[in-house]
Scaffold this motif. Structure first.
Motif: not given
Lengths: 75, 277
Positions: B73, B88, B84, A33, B80-81, A70, A72-73
């Motif tokens: 989100r 996961m 993720q 994403s 961002a980290k 992966p 994702m950022q």
């Protein structure tokens, strides 16, 4: 060049993505994403066509079982 | 490059097709070519089915957890980290395996394309078909003695519905059926109407760009545009290719049904009633 690349990706998103996903059965299964095409668009905006495309491809190719990182950022 | 593609994909498939054709002819099955097309398509679909099944299952799970992902989100917009990590963790909790990725799936595209080009050649009505096929087959036993009969239940597989429509008006059923099957498959794959939880998430993200809205709207329309497009192709391409595509789609629908049930198809009014009963 930048604009051509971005428009090409938009055309892909609008016309090709759906048939492709339907045929291969990958509807809504994306692990990333934003999606690779959106990511590539953004990367092209920021880094220019050549580097942006490379980044996009790099990410597309990391979408396989052997990938360790992966991304994702955002771009 | 084209040469390589021919030797790697097209020629093996053509050999398989001819082998099936010879077998069916030997068994005195009428319309052997038509049944060979169906047989070869099913064979390819069976070979690909483990791949497709994994993908469909992952897709189903992804749809189930998508509200949670939107929530994550939203919560960690600028981290961002963290997004993720949380994603996961969610994958792990729900047993989604994101390791497969989409590249393995893309590998099946050359196969689908090769099948298309084989059949396009096979059903073409030209006098040289025997010579051309015999040039490519691996063993003498497979060689054709005479041109194959391209009729399948009275329909010449080498001709396009657009040509036949003046003599055989009912032929429009072929593109129609092709479009309907394609619609059923596409509709099944799209998630069933959003539940309450997703609606809430949507409200929060209302400030989203308008551009996104357009793309979203177009995506929804694709559900209708794509089947119409396929229907049009089926109208203008040889009927043998529609036979291939319909077999391909039908197999896809069955597989989809096995994994997901009706999926998005249960939104259709007449099916909804049945569901509520």
């Amino acid at each position: 060049m930048k604009h051509i690349a971005i428009h090409a990706i938009t055309i892909y998103q609008l016309f090709l993505a759906f048939p492709l996903k339907t045929i291969t059965g990958t509807q809504s299964v994306c692990r990333f994403s934003p999606t690779c095409s959106a990511y590539a668009k953004e990367a092209i905006q920021i880094h220019g066509a050549w580097k942006g495309l490379c980044l996009g491809m790099q990410r597309l190719f990391s979408c396989q079982p052997f990938s360790k990182n992966p991304r994702m950022q955002n771009a | 490059m084209i040469e390589l593609f021919q030797t790697l994909f097209v020629h093996p498939l053509l050999n398989l097709l001819v082998a099936m054709y010879q077998l069916f002819s030997f068994l005195h099955i009428p319309s052997a070519l038509g049944f060979s097309i169906v047989g070869l398509t099913v064979l390819i679909r069976l070979l690909l089915s483990p791949l497709t099944a994994t993908q469909l299952k992952a897709s189903k799970k992804m749809q189930d957890i998508s509200p949670h992902i939107s929530r994550i989100r939203d919560q960690h917009k600028n981290d961002a980290k963290r997004i993720q990590e949380e994603t996961m963790r969610l994958y792990k909790e729900h047993g989604v395996n994101p390791a497969a990725g989409c590249l393995p799936v893309l590998l099946q595209l050359p196969l689908i394309w090769a099948l298309y080009s084989v059949l396009q050649e096979a059903v073409r009505e030209n006098a040289n078909v025997v010579a051309e096929v015999n040039k490519v087959v691996y063993v003498d036993a497979l060689k054709l003695q005479s041109p194959w009969n391209t009729h399948f239940f009275g329909i010449p597989l080498g001709q396009t519905p657009s040509h036949l429509v003046s003599v055989l008006p009912l032929i429009v059923l072929i593109p129609l059926i092709t479009a309907i099957l394609q619609f059923i498959q596409s509709k099944m794959m799209v998630a069933a109407k959003p539940t309450a939880s997703i609606k809430q998430v949507k409200k929060k993200g209302e400030e989203k760009k308008q551009q996104d809205d357009f793309a979203q709207a177009f995506q929804t329309q694709s559900l209708y545009i794509f089947p119409i497009m396929i229907g049009w192709f089926s109208y203008t391409l040889p009927a043998g290719l529609s036979l291939y595509w319909n077999t391909f789609t039908l197999f896809g629908i069955l597989q989809q049904y096995q994994v997901h049930g009706l999926g998005g198809l249960s939104d259709l009014p007449f099916l909804k009633e049945r569901k509520n009963k």
